[in-house]
Design an enzyme around this catalytic site. Structure first.
Site, mmCIF file in Angstrom:
data_model
loop_
_atom_site.group_PDB
_atom_site.id
_atom_site.type_symbol
_atom_site.label_atom_id
_atom_site.label_comp_id
_atom_site.label_asym_id
_atom_site.label_seq_id
_atom_site.Cartn_x
_atom_site.Cartn_y
_atom_site.Cartn_z
ATOM 1 N N GLY A 278 0.807 -1.210 0.000
ATOM 2 C CA GLY A 278 0.000 0.000 0.000
ATOM 3 C C GLY A 278 0.841 1.261 0.000
ATOM 4 O O GLY A 278 2.064 1.237 -0.190
ATOM 5 N N PHE A 279 0.180 2.365 0.224
ATOM 6 C CA PHE A 279 0.814 3.681 0.166
ATOM 7 C C PHE A 279 1.945 3.810 1.197
ATOM 8 O O PHE A 279 3.130 3.871 0.847
ATOM 9 C CB PHE A 279 -0.268 4.750 0.359
ATOM 10 C CG PHE A 279 0.230 6.135 0.647
ATOM 11 C CD1 PHE A 279 1.340 6.651 -0.003
ATOM 12 C CD2 PHE A 279 -0.439 6.935 1.560
ATOM 13 C CE1 PHE A 279 1.790 7.945 0.261
ATOM 14 C CE2 PHE A 279 -0.010 8.226 1.826
ATOM 15 C CZ PHE A 279 1.108 8.722 1.186
ATOM 16 N N ILE A 280 1.589 3.788 2.468
ATOM 17 C CA ILE A 280 2.614 3.931 3.508
ATOM 18 C C ILE A 280 3.498 2.692 3.545
ATOM 19 O O ILE A 280 4.729 2.787 3.658
ATOM 20 C CB ILE A 280 1.960 4.177 4.882
ATOM 21 C CG1 ILE A 280 1.131 5.463 4.860
ATOM 22 C CG2 ILE A 280 3.025 4.247 5.974
ATOM 23 C CD1 ILE A 280 0.341 5.706 6.135
ATOM 24 N N TYR B 246 -14.566 3.018 11.723
ATOM 25 C CA TYR B 246 -13.124 2.969 11.448
ATOM 26 C C TYR B 246 -12.339 3.395 12.682
ATOM 27 O O TYR B 246 -11.425 2.687 13.140
ATOM 28 C CB TYR B 246 -12.786 3.882 10.268
ATOM 29 C CG TYR B 246 -11.300 4.103 10.072
ATOM 30 C CD1 TYR B 246 -10.459 3.049 9.740
ATOM 31 C CD2 TYR B 246 -10.744 5.374 10.216
ATOM 32 C CE1 TYR B 246 -9.093 3.249 9.573
ATOM 33 C CE2 TYR B 246 -9.393 5.583 10.039
ATOM 34 C CZ TYR B 246 -8.567 4.523 9.719
ATOM 35 O OH TYR B 246 -7.226 4.716 9.552
#
Length: 318
Positions: free
Chosen positions: A11-13, A153
């Site tokens: 993913g991104f991070i 969330y």
């Protein structure tokens, strides 16, 4: 040399953290399910540069699969966990709370159990500023009471934080919980505001602005986040919760204008009502990170947006 498991490593991070660990010579196991929350091809693209590296190992699977998680720790001799896999997004969690609790709750428990079972006693958990909810005190401190999350969330991530502490208390896992404040930069998820706004404005379309534009966020550039994760990696704690943020606020309207200026286009806006689950402000007190690790943000929002827009033009526009 330690073998590090990075969940959500495509993913991104996660892909940025994976790159940093590989650059420092660690063996890295990436566990990612390449789900369709956003285009899985973007995640494939993120890990493509690592595939020829003999110190990189890709395991495709879901952290909810307890047998797979345990087999991964056993097979690779994991010593350190950087747990970044999550079902993200405030608004989608309202529509599907069970999924968020399963991934962010049960998935985290599976990893904690495996870490304890196989002696991987260093555990870094990527949490979120969303756990602070509607906090009347700013900036947000790790010592603030956070008993009232306002989205599934946020509740699922706070529950995972508490479970991390429980495993530290019961079994001596060395845990650092990192509360990320609105991370952005190259490889950013396309559902996030900065990416979406850039894409819309670049196409001459208006940005959906929820509320009057005064909602404010503490935006943190990815390079600063990676430095924070590596600081947690280097300064092994018994148990700590640490904010990682830009430590300044930018309103929604300011953000739109900043992106438009970088693109050289007018800041078109479509006004919409506020959305359930959104908080009016996030703002990180990062004095603890500075005290513990000498960490502080280095990339201001103006420079970060400039870097992101350059990346977007090179990799996504066309």
């Amino acid at each position: 040399m330690r073998t590090v498991l990075v969940t959500g490593g495509a993913g991104f991070i996660g892909s940025h953290v994976t790159q940093a660990l590989l650059d420092r010579g660690f063996d890295v196991v990436c566990l990612d399910d390449f789900n369709d929350y956003y285009n899985p091809a973007f995640k494939r693209e993120n890990v493509a540069p690592f595939l020829e590296n003999p110190r990189f190992h890709l395991v495709e699977g879901d952290i909810r699969d307890r047998d797979l998680v345990f087999a991964t720790y056993r097979q690779f001799g994991i010593s350190t966990t950087v747990h970044l896999a999550a079902r993200a997004g405030v608004r989608p969690s309202i529509a599907n709370p069970r999924l968020y609790e399963e991934v962010n709750g049960v998935g985290t428990v599976n990893l904690l159990e495996a870490a304890h079972r196989f002696g991987a006693y260093t555990f870094i958990f990527g949490s979120t500023s969303s756990v602070y909810g509607i906090n009347s005190k700013v900036p947000f401190s790790e010592e603030d009471p956070i008993a009232y999350p306002i989205s599934p969330y946020a509740a699922s991530k706070r529950g995972a934080e508490l479970m991390c502490y429980t495993f530290h208390h019961l079994y001596g896992l060395k845990v650092t919980v990192l509360r990320f404040f609105t991370v952005y930069g190259p490889r950013q998820r396309p559902d996030m505001a900065i990416y979406k706004f850039t894409e819309l404005l670049a196409k001459g379309k208006p940005v959906p602005r929820f509320g009057d534009g005064s909602m404010a966020r503490d935006y943190t550039y990815i390079d600063d986040i990676v430095r924070g994760v590596m600081a947690a990696f280097d300064h092994e704690a018994d148990f700590e919760i640490v904010n990682l943020g830009g430590s300044r606020t930018t309103t929604l309207q300011q953000l739109i204008e900043l992106i438009a200026r970088e693109l050289g286009v007018p800041p078109l806006v479509e006004e919409l009502p506020l959305q359930p689950g959104d908080v009016p402000i996030t703002f990180a007190d990062v004095s603890k990170a500075k005290r513990l690790w000498g960490w502080q943000p280095e990339v201001p929002i103006e420079e970060g947006i400039s870097r992101f827009v350059r990346w977007f033009k090179a990799h996504r526009l066309g």
